[in-house]
Write a protein that holds these residues in place. Structure first.
Motif, PDB file in Angstrom:
ATOM      1  N   ARG A 288     -10.019 -24.866 -12.236  1.00  0.00           N
ATOM      2  CA  ARG A 288      -9.062 -24.201 -13.129  1.00  0.00           C
ATOM      3  C   ARG A 288      -7.833 -23.692 -12.413  1.00  0.00           C
ATOM      4  NH1 ARG A 288     -13.811 -21.151 -15.841  1.00  0.00           N
ATOM      5  NH2 ARG A 288     -13.201 -19.440 -14.479  1.00  0.00           N
ATOM      6  N   ALA A 289      -7.967 -23.349 -11.129  1.00  0.00           N
ATOM      7  CA  ALA A 289      -6.854 -22.705 -10.420  1.00  0.00           C
ATOM      8  C   ALA A 289      -6.817 -23.219  -8.976  1.00  0.00           C
ATOM      9  CB  ALA A 289      -7.016 -21.185 -10.440  1.00  0.00           C
ATOM     10  N   ARG A 290      -6.235 -24.388  -8.787  1.00  0.00           N
ATOM     11  CA  ARG A 290      -6.176 -24.998  -7.464  1.00  0.00           C
ATOM     12  C   ARG A 290      -5.357 -24.181  -6.477  1.00  0.00           C
ATOM     13  NH1 ARG A 290      -9.728 -28.577  -5.904  1.00  0.00           N
ATOM     14  NH2 ARG A 290      -8.202 -29.395  -4.423  1.00  0.00           N
ATOM     15  N   ASP A 291      -4.504 -23.277  -7.003  1.00  0.00           N
ATOM     16  CA  ASP A 291      -3.633 -22.499  -6.112  1.00  0.00           C
ATOM     17  C   ASP A 291      -4.245 -21.167  -5.686  1.00  0.00           C
ATOM     18  OD1 ASP A 291      -3.532 -21.425  -8.661  1.00  0.00           O
ATOM     19  OD2 ASP A 291      -1.409 -20.837  -8.507  1.00  0.00           O
ATOM     20  N   LEU A 292      -5.508 -20.903  -6.021  1.00  0.00           N
ATOM     21  CA  LEU A 292      -6.088 -19.619  -5.626  1.00  0.00           C
ATOM     22  C   LEU A 292      -6.134 -19.533  -4.100  1.00  0.00           C
ATOM     23  CD1 LEU A 292      -9.352 -19.766  -4.583  1.00  0.00           C
ATOM     24  CD2 LEU A 292      -9.646 -20.466  -6.943  1.00  0.00           C
ATOM     25  N   ASP A 293      -5.927 -18.315  -3.588  1.00  0.00           N
ATOM     26  CA  ASP A 293      -5.921 -18.153  -2.127  1.00  0.00           C
ATOM     27  C   ASP A 293      -6.903 -17.085  -1.639  1.00  0.00           C
ATOM     28  OD1 ASP A 293      -4.596 -15.867  -2.939  1.00  0.00           O
ATOM     29  OD2 ASP A 293      -2.659 -16.425  -2.059  1.00  0.00           O
ATOM     30  N   ALA A 294      -7.680 -16.517  -2.562  1.00  0.00           N
ATOM     31  CA  ALA A 294      -8.715 -15.551  -2.170  1.00  0.00           C
ATOM     32  C   ALA A 294      -9.741 -15.457  -3.288  1.00  0.00           C
ATOM     33  CB  ALA A 294      -8.119 -14.172  -1.894  1.00  0.00           C
ATOM     34  N   VAL A 295     -10.982 -15.119  -2.911  1.00  0.00           N
ATOM     35  CA  VAL A 295     -12.045 -14.901  -3.896  1.00  0.00           C
ATOM     36  C   VAL A 295     -12.822 -13.652  -3.503  1.00  0.00           C
ATOM     37  CG1 VAL A 295     -14.012 -15.881  -5.129  1.00  0.00           C
ATOM     38  CG2 VAL A 295     -12.303 -17.411  -4.129  1.00  0.00           C
ATOM     39  N   PHE A 296     -12.890 -12.707  -4.437  1.00  0.00           N
ATOM     40  CA  PHE A 296     -13.803 -11.571  -4.277  1.00  0.00           C
ATOM     41  C   PHE A 296     -15.092 -11.936  -4.998  1.00  0.00           C
ATOM     42  CE2 PHE A 296     -15.344  -7.672  -6.602  1.00  0.00           C
ATOM     43  CZ  PHE A 296     -16.202  -7.282  -5.591  1.00  0.00           C
ATOM     44  N   VAL A 297     -16.189 -12.002  -4.244  1.00  0.00           N
ATOM     45  CA  VAL A 297     -17.482 -12.402  -4.793  1.00  0.00           C
ATOM     46  C   VAL A 297     -18.381 -11.163  -4.864  1.00  0.00           C
ATOM     47  CG1 VAL A 297     -19.341 -14.091  -4.650  1.00  0.00           C
ATOM     48  CG2 VAL A 297     -17.133 -14.587  -3.586  1.00  0.00           C
ATOM     49  N   ALA A 298     -19.025 -10.957  -6.018  1.00  0.00           N
ATOM     50  CA  ALA A 298     -19.735  -9.700  -6.270  1.00  0.00           C
ATOM     51  C   ALA A 298     -21.070  -9.581  -5.559  1.00  0.00           C
ATOM     52  CB  ALA A 298     -19.920  -9.505  -7.774  1.00  0.00           C
ATOM     53  N   SER A 299     -21.469 -10.570  -4.748  1.00  0.00           N
ATOM     54  CA  SER A 299     -22.635 -10.406  -3.878  1.00  0.00           C
ATOM     55  C   SER A 299     -22.518 -11.381  -2.706  1.00  0.00           C
ATOM     56  CB  SER A 299     -23.952 -10.643  -4.629  1.00  0.00           C
ATOM     57  OG  SER A 299     -24.258 -12.017  -4.718  1.00  0.00           O
ATOM     58  N   ASP A 300     -23.123 -11.022  -1.587  1.00  0.00           N
ATOM     59  CA  ASP A 300     -23.079 -11.878  -0.404  1.00  0.00           C
ATOM     60  C   ASP A 300     -23.802 -13.197  -0.639  1.00  0.00           C
ATOM     61  OD1 ASP A 300     -21.778  -9.797   0.847  1.00  0.00           O
ATOM     62  OD2 ASP A 300     -23.554  -9.087   1.937  1.00  0.00           O
ATOM     63  N   LEU A 301     -24.911 -13.153  -1.377  1.00  0.00           N
ATOM     64  CA  LEU A 301     -25.666 -14.379  -1.620  1.00  0.00           C
ATOM     65  C   LEU A 301     -24.823 -15.372  -2.430  1.00  0.00           C
ATOM     66  CD1 LEU A 301     -28.471 -15.346  -0.810  1.00  0.00           C
ATOM     67  CD2 LEU A 301     -29.305 -14.630  -3.056  1.00  0.00           C
ATOM     68  N   MET A 302     -24.123 -14.879  -3.445  1.00  0.00           N
ATOM     69  CA  MET A 302     -23.228 -15.761  -4.193  1.00  0.00           C
ATOM     70  C   MET A 302     -22.101 -16.256  -3.307  1.00  0.00           C
ATOM     71  SD  MET A 302     -22.868 -14.330  -8.100  1.00  0.00           S
ATOM     72  CE  MET A 302     -21.968 -12.836  -7.658  1.00  0.00           C
ATOM     73  N   ALA A 303     -21.627 -15.410  -2.400  1.00  0.00           N
ATOM     74  CA  ALA A 303     -20.544 -15.816  -1.506  1.00  0.00           C
ATOM     75  C   ALA A 303     -20.965 -16.994  -0.625  1.00  0.00           C
ATOM     76  CB  ALA A 303     -20.096 -14.638  -0.641  1.00  0.00           C
ATOM     77  N   GLN A 304     -22.248 -17.063  -0.244  1.00  0.00           N
ATOM     78  CA  GLN A 304     -22.718 -18.223   0.514  1.00  0.00           C
ATOM     79  C   GLN A 304     -22.526 -19.503  -0.295  1.00  0.00           C
ATOM     80  OE1 GLN A 304     -26.796 -17.532   1.763  1.00  0.00           O
ATOM     81  NE2 GLN A 304     -26.102 -16.843   3.768  1.00  0.00           N
ATOM     82  N   GLY A 305     -22.821 -19.444  -1.589  1.00  0.00           N
ATOM     83  CA  GLY A 305     -22.597 -20.604  -2.444  1.00  0.00           C
ATOM     84  C   GLY A 305     -21.137 -20.961  -2.552  1.00  0.00           C
ATOM     85  N   VAL A 306     -20.273 -19.954  -2.623  1.00  0.00           N
ATOM     86  CA  VAL A 306     -18.830 -20.193  -2.674  1.00  0.00           C
ATOM     87  C   VAL A 306     -18.358 -20.881  -1.398  1.00  0.00           C
ATOM     88  CG1 VAL A 306     -16.568 -19.054  -2.694  1.00  0.00           C
ATOM     89  CG2 VAL A 306     -18.366 -18.285  -4.265  1.00  0.00           C
ATOM     90  N   LEU A 307     -18.809 -20.400  -0.248  1.00  0.00           N
ATOM     91  CA  LEU A 307     -18.397 -20.980   1.030  1.00  0.00           C
ATOM     92  C   LEU A 307     -18.824 -22.445   1.141  1.00  0.00           C
ATOM     93  CD1 LEU A 307     -19.230 -18.008   3.427  1.00  0.00           C
ATOM     94  CD2 LEU A 307     -16.956 -18.835   2.828  1.00  0.00           C
ATOM     95  N   THR A 308     -20.004 -22.769   0.644  1.00  0.00           N
ATOM     96  CA  THR A 308     -20.480 -24.152   0.685  1.00  0.00           C
ATOM     97  C   THR A 308     -19.560 -25.070  -0.112  1.00  0.00           C
ATOM     98  OG1 THR A 308     -22.783 -23.452   0.949  1.00  0.00           O
ATOM     99  CG2 THR A 308     -22.401 -25.672   0.098  1.00  0.00           C
ATOM    100  N   VAL A 309     -19.156 -24.624  -1.289  1.00  0.00           N
ATOM    101  CA  VAL A 309     -18.283 -25.443  -2.138  1.00  0.00           C
ATOM    102  C   VAL A 309     -16.893 -25.568  -1.527  1.00  0.00           C
ATOM    103  CG1 VAL A 309     -17.113 -25.517  -4.386  1.00  0.00           C
ATOM    104  CG2 VAL A 309     -19.551 -24.979  -4.256  1.00  0.00           C
TER     105      VAL A 309
END
Length: 339
Positions: free
Chosen positions: A246-267
């Motif tokens: 949806r937003a190819r220009d995003l430059d930061a993500v605040f993730v509401a838990s560390d475990l979810m952040a691991q999934g974000v980093l993988t993608v």
């Protein structure tokens, strides 16, 4: 052939070694109320010296208490093992109660059948109080425990904000605001978020803090930059896929838990987006997942040891007849490599 049958130490032996009355020893065993610090120390030392073991069945008949506390997790069983936060809370609460010679019973109510069985057990008086972990809006567990007048402390804000229920929580809203302001200070302007479950107070408050920080930084809210998760690694990965689409220009993500952040980093790695050069990532919890992530995760630390200690303190006070109280503890920004 003679056998060495040692006599089991009694409360009278403890009183003799401690140099106090039997009544003083009994008061110590029932919680230590109206006992001086010196007498308390003497009795505790005598218990160790004599090897005295409390007869919990006899004590329950006298006091009307079971001498145990329940750790009630309202999540599927696998979440206990997959989410490191639950394990940390369980260990810390067990250690805190051990100092009071109180065992902790683990109960899981992730299904309706489990909920009914556990509620019958609790309502029958088999535990003196309940530490309720992961309260969701719309569930009935908190209301049932409250209606049954079972001493209760909730980890996080209770789903029913109008009820007078003891609780201990981290400052989810303030922590989210601080993380987003930090990401803004690093030069990021298209800051997305992966929310926690929005039927929990933590999920709602972290999303609110994110939105408040955007406004404070003069950034416009954009629904395309918000994706929902449920605190699991898989939901973080799915949310990251949605955000990148949806937003190819995003430059930061605040993730509401560390475990979810691991999934974000993988993608992000799979998509060829460098962290933090292309996209900065900030988490929440400072759990084991934050240190295991590559790169190591910048996150908001929840003070789990203090949360556990305060939960035990409030629960023992409730068991002792005191009114419910609430404690909100500050979070702490921990800067590592991901932002």
């Amino acid at each position: 052939m003679a056998t060495d049958r040692r006599r089991v130490p009694t409360i009278h032996d403890v009183a003799r070694v401690a140099g106090v009355s039997r009544g003083t020893v009994s008061r110590v065993l029932q919680g230590g109320r109206n006992v001086s610090a010196g007498a308390l120390a003497a009795v505790e030392g005598a218990i160790k010296e004599t090897g005295y073991v409390v007869n919990r069945a006899a004590r329950q008949m006298v006091t009307g208490r079971s001498g145990s506390v329940a750790f009630l997790l309202t999540e599927p069983q696998e979440r206990l093992f997959h989410d490191p936060n639950f394990g940390v809370l369980l260990r810390a609460c067990t250690a805190e109660l051990a100092a009071h010679d109180i065992p902790l019973l683990l109960m899981i109510a992730g299904t309706e059948g489990e909920r009914r069985r556990n509620m019958r057990y609790i309502a029958a008086g088999h535990v003196d109080g309940v530490l309720l972990i992961s309260s969701h809006h719309g569930d009935t567990v908190t209301a049932e425990l409250h209606a049954a007048e079972v001493p209760l402390v909730v980890c996080g804000k209770p789903a029913d904000a109008s009820a007078r229920i003891a609780h201990v929580a981290a400052d989810d809203r303030g922590g989210a605001r601080e993380m987003v302001r930090y990401l803004y200070a690093t030069g990021r302007r298209r800051i997305a978020t992966v929310t926690g479950p929005l039927d929990t107070s933590g999920g709602v408050d972290r999303l609110a803090g994110y939105r408040e920080a955007l406004a404070e930084c003069g950034l416009a809210a954009d629904d395309a930059l918000v994706a929902a998760g449920d605190y699991s690694r898989g939901s973080g990965a799915a949310a990251a896929e949605q955000l990148l689409g949806r937003a190819r220009d995003l430059d930061a993500v605040f993730v509401a838990s560390d475990l979810m952040a691991q999934g974000v980093l993988t993608v992000l790695e799979r998509a060829g987006r460098r962290v933090p050069e292309d996209i900065a990532v900030g988490g929440f919890d400072d759990s084991e997942a934050a240190l295991e992530s590559r790169p190591a995760l910048t996150t908001m630390r929840q003070p789990y040891d203090r949360i556990s200690a305060e939960m035990i303190r409030l629960l023992l006070a409730r068991i002792g007849g005191q009114d419910p109280a609430a404690v909100i503890l500050p979070t702490e920004l921990v800067v590592r490599d991901s932002a």
